[in-house]
Design a protein around this motif. Sequence first.
Motif, mmCIF file in Angstrom:
data_model
loop_
_atom_site.group_PDB
_atom_site.id
_atom_site.type_symbol
_atom_site.label_atom_id
_atom_site.label_comp_id
_atom_site.label_asym_id
_atom_site.label_seq_id
_atom_site.Cartn_x
_atom_site.Cartn_y
_atom_site.Cartn_z
ATOM 1 N N THR A 52 0.835 -1.133 0.114
ATOM 2 C CA THR A 52 -0.070 -0.070 -0.048
ATOM 3 C C THR A 52 0.782 1.290 0.035
ATOM 4 N N PHE A 53 1.951 1.338 0.695
ATOM 5 C CA PHE A 53 2.855 2.494 0.840
ATOM 6 C C PHE A 53 3.440 2.602 -0.416
ATOM 7 N N LEU A 54 3.959 1.510 -1.025
ATOM 8 C CA LEU A 54 4.542 1.515 -2.527
ATOM 9 C C LEU A 54 3.664 2.067 -3.575
ATOM 10 N N ALA A 55 2.555 1.572 -3.512
ATOM 11 C CA ALA A 55 1.403 1.963 -4.422
ATOM 12 C C ALA A 55 1.150 3.632 -4.305
ATOM 13 N N SER A 56 1.202 3.855 -3.111
ATOM 14 C CA SER A 56 0.803 5.497 -2.778
ATOM 15 C C SER A 56 1.860 6.208 -3.298
ATOM 16 N N LEU A 180 11.154 0.703 5.281
ATOM 17 C CA LEU A 180 11.447 -0.170 4.369
ATOM 18 C C LEU A 180 10.697 0.011 2.903
ATOM 19 N N ALA A 181 9.521 0.910 2.865
ATOM 20 C CA ALA A 181 9.129 1.423 1.541
ATOM 21 C C ALA A 181 9.844 2.420 1.000
ATOM 22 N N ALA A 182 10.312 3.483 1.824
ATOM 23 C CA ALA A 182 11.174 4.405 1.441
ATOM 24 C C ALA A 182 12.342 3.769 0.868
ATOM 25 N N PHE A 183 13.078 2.808 1.521
ATOM 26 C CA PHE A 183 14.365 2.265 0.956
ATOM 27 C C PHE A 183 14.056 1.649 -0.485
ATOM 28 N N ILE A 184 12.866 0.784 -0.443
ATOM 29 C CA ILE A 184 12.697 0.105 -1.675
ATOM 30 C C ILE A 184 12.587 1.208 -2.808
ATOM 31 N N TYR A 185 11.643 2.167 -2.604
ATOM 32 C CA TYR A 185 11.478 3.372 -3.467
ATOM 33 C C TYR A 185 12.793 3.989 -4.026
ATOM 34 N N HIS A 186 13.568 4.195 -3.184
ATOM 35 C CA HIS A 186 14.883 4.911 -3.636
ATOM 36 C C HIS A 186 15.734 3.947 -4.417
ATOM 37 N N GLN A 187 15.534 2.709 -4.404
ATOM 38 C CA GLN A 187 16.258 1.779 -5.214
ATOM 39 C C GLN A 187 15.530 1.579 -6.498
ATOM 40 N N LEU A 188 14.712 2.000 -6.705
ATOM 41 C CA LEU A 188 13.628 1.964 -7.989
ATOM 42 C C LEU A 188 14.575 2.422 -9.285
ATOM 43 N N PRO A 189 14.536 2.086 -10.275
ATOM 44 C CA PRO A 189 15.281 3.005 -11.408
ATOM 45 C C PRO A 189 14.505 4.227 -11.652
#
Length: 200
Positions: A52-56, A180-189
């Motif tokens: 949900t965090f990542l989708a938002s 965790l969501a912020a970390f994943i987001y900042h690893q996305l291309p």
Amino acid sequence: MQNKSTSHHPLWKITLSPATITLIPVAVGINYVAKAFAEGLKLPVWLGSLGTFLASMLGGPLAGAISGFTNNIIYSLTLSPMSGVYSITSIAIGLTVGLLFARGWFKTKKCILLAALVIAVISAVISTPLNIIFYGGQTGIVWGDTVFALLVSHHFPVWVASFLDEFMLDILDKIVVAYLAAFIYHQLPQRLISFFKKVR
């Protein structure tokens, strides 16, 4: 943590783009697996709002709200029948994350912590009445319910004990999920992030 600028496109578009529609089932899958993982290992957190965090963050508040709601319904039909009751909480989480993200609340570690606190309060406020109605005020997580029992035994009102039980778990869960969501987001291309910004 490096910052990637948030979108300045309208937040509340009713029509979802094909890219966002594709994002939603991915987010639901992340929610489902993360929550099942946490429950299977009896962790003191739920983790069921990670998708949900990542989708938002990628698709905006509406995408997050739909992802959270859908996950609760699917989870209630497969693993936990009462999960559907908390779909309103998931909707609120998705909307709040999307709004805070657009306002820059996920740019720094300190801001992420403040965002997690706000989200935890909103989640606890909505979930507490549901806990009281369906579970006598408890959450089903042992260490939180221990606090609930202790407070009730000392004659605290049930709603106070239930809120503190829920909030203690929510604040831990939302801090873990937010970082965790912020970390994943900042690893996305950057190309992927820019793509979702363009179609929102």
